[in-house]
Design an enzyme around this catalytic site. Structure first.
Site, PDB file in Angstrom:
ATOM      1  CG  HIS A 112      -2.053  -1.189   1.190  1.00 43.10           C
ATOM      2  ND1 HIS A 112      -3.001  -1.065   2.266  1.00 43.10           N
ATOM      3  CD2 HIS A 112      -2.157  -2.071   0.491  1.00 43.10           C
ATOM      4  CE1 HIS A 112      -3.712  -2.252   1.804  1.00 43.10           C
ATOM      5  NE2 HIS A 112      -3.083  -2.852   1.018  1.00 43.10           N
ATOM      6  CB  CYS A 134      -6.174  -0.500   5.067  1.00 45.92           C
ATOM      7  SG  CYS A 134      -4.373  -1.082   5.070  1.00 45.92           S
TER       8      CYS A 134
END
Length: 155
Positions: A52, A81
């Site tokens: 990410h 997240c």
């Protein structure tokens, strides 16, 4: 330099991911008003399960000391997240600045519960990049969501 300046740098990273046909999420790690790590989402480009934007920025900062992390801020275009929030907590990054959290809601409460200061800028450009990506790649986006059980507030 201020939060808007560094968020614009994170948005540049999100655009790099988009230019690589990836998910447009970008981040920068800042220490003492200097960018020490840049990153963008590389899930698609690298066939990665974990790369990410936030993790890419932390990785690209290199090995830092615990004291170094205590003096950093992570700027991310969208709400991080649980995995990325866990990395923030693990490395004791005290502050996270989020470009926009209406399009994608992450684990902000987890950060707050662990004494991380969370700042939300509500910059439309950050969310619009992802909205456009979702509109242009609905099947790919849905398959990514299925992998992690993530929820978006836009379709």
């Amino acid at each position: 330099m201020d939060d808007i300046y560094f968020m614009n740098e994170a948005i540049k990273e999100a655009k790099k991911s988009l230019d690589e046909d990836g998910i447009p999420i970008g981040a920068v790690l800042v220490k003492n008003e200097e960018i020490i790590g840049r990153g963008h989402n590389r899930l698609i480009q690298n066939g990665s399960a974990i790369l990410h934007g936030e993790l890419d920025a932390i990785e690209n900062a290199g090995r830092l000391t615990g004291k170094d992390y205590e003096n950093t801020t992570l700027y991310t275009t969208l709400s991080p997240c649980p995995m990325c929030s866990g990395a923030v907590i693990l490395y004791n990054i005290p502050r996270v600045v989020i470009g926009e959290n209406k399009t994608l809601m992450g684990a902000e409460q987890l950060l707050k519960n662990n004494n991380v200061k969370v700042v939300i800028l509500n910059q439309e450009e950050a969310g619009n990049l992802l909205k456009e990506y979702i509109n242009n790649n609905p099947e790919l986006w849905e398959s990514e969501l299925e992998k992690v059980g993530f929820k978006t507030t836009t379709t």
